[in-house]
Write a protein that holds these residues in place. Sequence first.
Motif, mmCIF file in Angstrom:
data_model
loop_
_atom_site.group_PDB
_atom_site.id
_atom_site.type_symbol
_atom_site.label_atom_id
_atom_site.label_comp_id
_atom_site.label_asym_id
_atom_site.label_seq_id
_atom_site.Cartn_x
_atom_site.Cartn_y
_atom_site.Cartn_z
ATOM 1 N N ARG A 126 -3.815 -2.136 -8.515
ATOM 2 C CA ARG A 126 -4.900 -1.925 -7.766
ATOM 3 C C ARG A 126 -5.999 -3.227 -8.218
ATOM 4 O O ARG A 126 -6.566 -3.790 -7.287
ATOM 5 N N GLU A 130 2.269 6.375 -6.965
ATOM 6 C CA GLU A 130 1.198 7.510 -7.566
ATOM 7 C C GLU A 130 1.531 8.748 -7.548
ATOM 8 O O GLU A 130 1.537 9.731 -8.339
ATOM 9 N N GLN A 131 2.367 9.020 -6.250
ATOM 10 C CA GLN A 131 3.032 10.400 -6.160
ATOM 11 C C GLN A 131 4.208 10.575 -7.179
ATOM 12 O O GLN A 131 4.024 11.764 -7.779
ATOM 13 N N ALA A 141 1.352 4.181 -2.825
ATOM 14 C CA ALA A 141 1.174 5.562 -2.732
ATOM 15 C C ALA A 141 2.208 6.323 -3.479
ATOM 16 O O ALA A 141 2.234 7.355 -3.867
ATOM 17 N N GLU A 142 3.434 5.798 -3.129
ATOM 18 C CA GLU A 142 4.724 6.338 -3.606
ATOM 19 C C GLU A 142 4.833 6.312 -4.965
ATOM 20 O O GLU A 142 5.342 7.269 -5.617
ATOM 21 N N GLU A 185 0.867 -1.143 -0.162
ATOM 22 C CA GLU A 185 -0.066 -0.098 0.124
ATOM 23 C C GLU A 185 0.872 1.301 -0.124
ATOM 24 O O GLU A 185 0.425 2.162 -0.704
ATOM 25 N N ASN A 186 1.843 1.165 0.761
ATOM 26 C CA ASN A 186 3.016 2.444 0.677
ATOM 27 C C ASN A 186 3.547 2.844 -0.649
ATOM 28 O O ASN A 186 3.575 3.989 -0.948
#
Length: 177
Positions: free
Chosen positions: A127, A99-100, A96-97, A92-93
Motif C-alpha cells: 500500500r 488481504e482476504q 484485495a485477494e 487493486e484486485n
Amino acid sequence: MTFLISKHRVLVIALFMTASVCNLQAQQADMQALIGQSLSKLQQPTPEALLNCMAELKRIDAMFPDSIQPKYQMALQSLNYSVMNPQAPQTENLLAEAEQAITTLEQMKNASQSDVCTLRGFLLMARIVQNPSQNGQRYYLDVMQNYEKALKLNPDNQLARQLLQKFIEGMKQQTGN
C-alpha cells in the motif's frame, strides 16, 4: 463368536484409518507438487508469469480449501506483483485477494502466526509503494510492528527479515536519510 466379530471390526477400522492417513499424505504430496510447478514458472517474474501463477494457485486453493500453503503462496505472489507493478490495473484486485487470504490464514489454527504477520506487513508495505505520499505515514508504524512481531514469533523467519530490511532501505531512500 462375538470376540471374532469384534476382532474383524477392529481390523476393518484399523485398515480404514491407515487408508485415510495414506490418502491424506498423497493429497499433500500432490498439492505440494502442483504448487511447485506453479512457482517454477516464476524463474522470470514477468507480470504475465505472476498473473498466470496466481491463477494456478487459486485453482490449487479451490482443490485443497483447508490447506494453508496455497493461500500463503497466493497472498505472497499477489503482494510481489503489487509491489513490482503498483499502478497496474490488476493491482487493486490482487491486494484485495491477498488481504482476504491473510484474513483466512489468521483464522486457521495451524497457520504460522509469524507468516501471517509477515504477509500483513507486506500488504501494508505494498500500500505504501502504491502511494508513498499518502500511505507512508499512515502505514509505516504498522509495517514495522508486523515485521517485528513476525521475527519475535519466529526469529528464523527469513522472509520477514528480508522484507524488513528492504522496507527500511526504501524508507531511507524516500526520506533521504
